[in-house]
Design an enzyme around this catalytic site. Structure first.
Site, PDB file in Angstrom:
ATOM      1  N   TYR A 145      -0.453  13.939  10.397  1.00 42.29           N
ATOM      2  CA  TYR A 145       0.444  15.062  10.116  1.00 42.29           C
ATOM      3  C   TYR A 145      -0.071  15.794   8.894  1.00 42.29           C
ATOM      4  O   TYR A 145      -0.423  15.173   7.890  1.00 42.29           O
ATOM      5  CB  TYR A 145       1.857  14.536   9.855  1.00 42.29           C
ATOM      6  CG  TYR A 145       2.885  15.589   9.453  1.00 42.29           C
ATOM      7  CD1 TYR A 145       3.440  15.582   8.176  1.00 42.29           C
ATOM      8  CD2 TYR A 145       3.295  16.572  10.342  1.00 42.29           C
ATOM      9  CE1 TYR A 145       4.379  16.535   7.796  1.00 42.29           C
ATOM     10  CE2 TYR A 145       4.247  17.522   9.970  1.00 42.29           C
ATOM     11  CZ  TYR A 145       4.787  17.503   8.699  1.00 42.29           C
ATOM     12  OH  TYR A 145       5.718  18.446   8.323  1.00 42.29           O
ATOM     13  N   ASP A 240      -7.238  15.511   4.164  1.00 38.83           N
ATOM     14  CA  ASP A 240      -5.849  15.743   3.760  1.00 38.83           C
ATOM     15  C   ASP A 240      -5.395  14.504   2.978  1.00 38.83           C
ATOM     16  O   ASP A 240      -5.007  13.497   3.572  1.00 38.83           O
ATOM     17  CB  ASP A 240      -4.976  15.972   4.990  1.00 38.83           C
ATOM     18  CG  ASP A 240      -3.527  16.197   4.599  1.00 38.83           C
ATOM     19  OD1 ASP A 240      -2.723  16.599   5.458  1.00 38.83           O
ATOM     20  OD2 ASP A 240      -3.179  15.947   3.419  1.00 38.83           O
ATOM     21  N   LYS A 268       2.402  15.825  -3.349  1.00 46.02           N
ATOM     22  CA  LYS A 268       3.183  14.642  -3.720  1.00 46.02           C
ATOM     23  C   LYS A 268       2.930  14.206  -5.169  1.00 46.02           C
ATOM     24  O   LYS A 268       3.476  14.791  -6.099  1.00 46.02           O
ATOM     25  CB  LYS A 268       2.936  13.519  -2.707  1.00 46.02           C
ATOM     26  CG  LYS A 268       3.424  13.892  -1.269  1.00 46.02           C
ATOM     27  CD  LYS A 268       3.199  12.795  -0.282  1.00 46.02           C
ATOM     28  CE  LYS A 268       3.422  13.254   1.138  1.00 46.02           C
ATOM     29  NZ  LYS A 268       4.849  13.277   1.534  1.00 46.02           N
TER      30      LYS A 268
HETATM   31  P1  KE4 Z   1       4.882  18.828   2.670  1.00 43.20           P
HETATM   32  O1  KE4 Z   1       4.792  20.225   3.251  1.00 43.20           O
HETATM   33  O2  KE4 Z   1       6.002  18.012   3.305  1.00 43.20           O
HETATM   34  O3  KE4 Z   1       4.933  18.809   1.134  1.00 43.20           O
HETATM   35  O4  KE4 Z   1       3.518  18.057   2.992  1.00 43.20           O
HETATM   36  C1  KE4 Z   1       3.100  17.974   4.335  1.00 43.20           C
HETATM   37  C2  KE4 Z   1       2.130  16.810   4.480  1.00 43.20           C
HETATM   38  C3  KE4 Z   1       0.783  17.091   4.573  1.00 43.20           C
HETATM   39  N1  KE4 Z   1      -0.126  16.088   4.699  1.00 43.20           N
HETATM   40  C4  KE4 Z   1       0.263  14.790   4.722  1.00 43.20           C
HETATM   41  C5  KE4 Z   1      -0.775  13.719   4.874  1.00 43.20           C
HETATM   42  C6  KE4 Z   1       1.642  14.452   4.615  1.00 43.20           C
HETATM   43  O5  KE4 Z   1       2.016  13.144   4.648  1.00 43.20           O
HETATM   44  C7  KE4 Z   1       2.598  15.475   4.490  1.00 43.20           C
HETATM   45  C8  KE4 Z   1       4.092  15.197   4.395  1.00 43.20           C
HETATM   46  N2  KE4 Z   1       4.484  13.846   4.539  1.00 43.20           N
HETATM   47  C9  KE4 Z   1       5.819  13.608   5.057  1.00 43.20           C
HETATM   48  C10 KE4 Z   1       6.051  12.102   5.093  1.00 43.20           C
HETATM   49  N3  KE4 Z   1       5.379  11.487   6.137  1.00 43.20           N
HETATM   50  C11 KE4 Z   1       6.865  14.306   4.251  1.00 43.20           C
HETATM   51  C12 KE4 Z   1       8.275  13.865   4.549  1.00 43.20           C
HETATM   52  C13 KE4 Z   1       9.047  14.933   5.243  1.00 43.20           C
HETATM   53  O6  KE4 Z   1       8.503  15.577   6.172  1.00 43.20           O
HETATM   54  O7  KE4 Z   1      10.218  15.094   4.872  1.00 43.20           O
END
Ligand code: KE4
Length: 428
Positions: A145, A240, A268
């Protein structure tokens, strides 16, 4: 299940105004059932819900809080920064300070730009890769993701691996068409794809340690193959590291496995709990970005002083405490202890841990890709999740997420968690 009347009432009120009562779907407990608890506050390794129940928290806002909740150094720095203003829409020294800290940890990021989320970082890195190479195709991996930008909410098309199809309503077919989805850890599949369409590929984007299908580390040779195939084809390799950055090693998976990408996304941890994402890499690529070059990208609050302050203070404390390396052994003890408790109770399980991240799959192993992960007993995971919650341990509300440790999770927290796990497995 433990009664949580105040969370229930807050949930009902939220449902009236916010879709699903949440501002991000995973928080709605759809993966484990039941009603989400509403958080009142956090401190160190713990959070308290609206009903006053305390939990050892292994979600930690999905990774950012590697120092734990409300670390005094971060809170004090934010208090002081807020008094000078929250955002200017003009450059500040703070942005350069955090950029230098990040570049020191990630030498592949010769230049970088801050954004406000991991989604923005991945979306921008892909646009930049397409602008730099003049190519359209992007390769991603099932179960990884990279945020919710249209071109990344894509699954493998039926039959041909070249035609991505939308994995969400609202994503036009044309958006999905340029995204190819392969299986994680499938080195042969990568080599095969590049043998006949490599010169069409703008970039491969990958979670170098996957954390969005549960935790799936790279198999030997997989990342090296991505580096080799993209290099030969003139495509870019994007790591990523939004989740793995500063968590699988101070220098991320690229340091842990010794594979240097062309571009990296971060998020993060570098925001220390405030909204920050970043993308960066080779200077010759980054200099194609506006205002220097033709690839546009922008953001009102990008690099704002509060988020920069939280990130700077978080990384400074991490350096002083030698995090995440200092937490690796404790994470391993927790992960291996939970796996041992499951197996001692005759529960089929496969454990994974890397740096400060861990996961327990409710299935016999091995789990090397998303197809393996999907074979997990998600109902059993849901029962485990709620039983642990009832014993004061908050795990991720989905089998397809991971747990995180923080500086505030000491041996006592690990022992208390393992004691709860042994009792829960004995009762399941
Ligand atoms: P954000 O747009 O949520 O800040 O980041 C997206 C993203 C991009 N790349 C990786 C590897 C990620 O894990 C994420 C976001 N992670 C999720 C948890 N698996 C965020 C939690 C959520 O969607 O509320």
């Amino acid at each position: 299940m433990t009664a949580r009347p105040k969370s229930e009432a807050l949930y009902q009120a939220a449902l009236k105004r916010i879709p699903g009562g949440v501002n991000s779907p995973v928080r709605a407990f759809r993966g484990v059932g039941g009603t989400p608890f509403f958080v009142d506050r956090g401190k160190g390794s713990r959070i308290w819900d609206a009903d006053g129940n305390a939990y050892i928290d292994y979600v930690l806002s999905w990774g950012p809080l590697i120092l734990g909740h409300a670390h005094p150094r971060v809170v004090e720095a934010l208090r002081e920064a807020a008094g000078r203003g929250t955002s200017y829409g003009a450059p500040t020294e703070l942005e350069t300070t955090l950029a230098e800290l990040a570049a020191e940890a990630y030498p592949s990021m010769e230049m970088l730009r801050f954004v406000n989320s991991g989604t923005e970082a991945a979306m921008s890195a892909i646009r930049l890769a397409r602008g730099f190479t003049g190519r359209d195709a992007v390769v991603k991996f099932e179960g990884c993701y990279h945020g919710h930008a249209d071109g990344l909410l894509v699954k493998a098309g039926s039959g041909s691996a070249t035609l991505g199809v939308p994995d969400s309503a609202g994503v036009p077919g044309d958006c999905a068409r340029n995204t190819v989805t392969l299986h994680y850890n499938d080195t042969a599949g990568v080599e095969d794809l590049f043998s006949w369409m490599g010169e069409k590929v703008a970039a491969v984007i990958v979670e170098p340690v996957a954390g969005n299908m549960g935790l799936v580390p790279p198999r030997p040779g997989f990342l090296e193959a991505l580096r080799r195939e993209t290099g030969r084809a003139g495509a870019l390799l994007i790591f990523d590291e939004v989740m793995s950055g500063f968590r699988v090693a101070w220098g991320g998976a690229q340091a842990r496995y010794g594979v240097r990408p062309d571009l990296t996304t971060l998020g993060k941890v570098i925001g220390g709990g405030l909204p920050v994402g970043a993308f960066g890499g080779r200077r010759d690529i980054m200099e194609r970005l506006a205002p220097l070059g033709p690839v546009y990208q922008a953001g009102t609050l990008s690099g704002n002083p509060l988020a920069m302050t939280a990130g700077i203070e978080t990384l400074r404390v991490m350096k002083e405490e030698n995090l995440p390396e200092a937490l690796e052994g404790r994470t391993a003890r927790l992960a291996e202890g939970m796996l041992g408790a499951a197996r001692a109770a005759g529960v089929p399980a496969w454990g994974a841990h890397c740096g400060t991240m861990f996961c327990l799959f409710f299935r016999e192993g091995p789990v090397y890709n998303f197809a393996d992960a999907k074979g997990s007993d998600t109902k059993a995971y849901g029962r485990f999740f709620h039983a642990m919650l009832g014993r004061g341990v908050a795990l991720a509300p989905s089998q397809f997420e991971v747990g995180f440790l923080s500086w505030a999770h000491q041996d006592a927290e690990v022992e208390a968690t393992l004691d709860a796990a042994r009792k829960v497995f004995a009762s399941l």
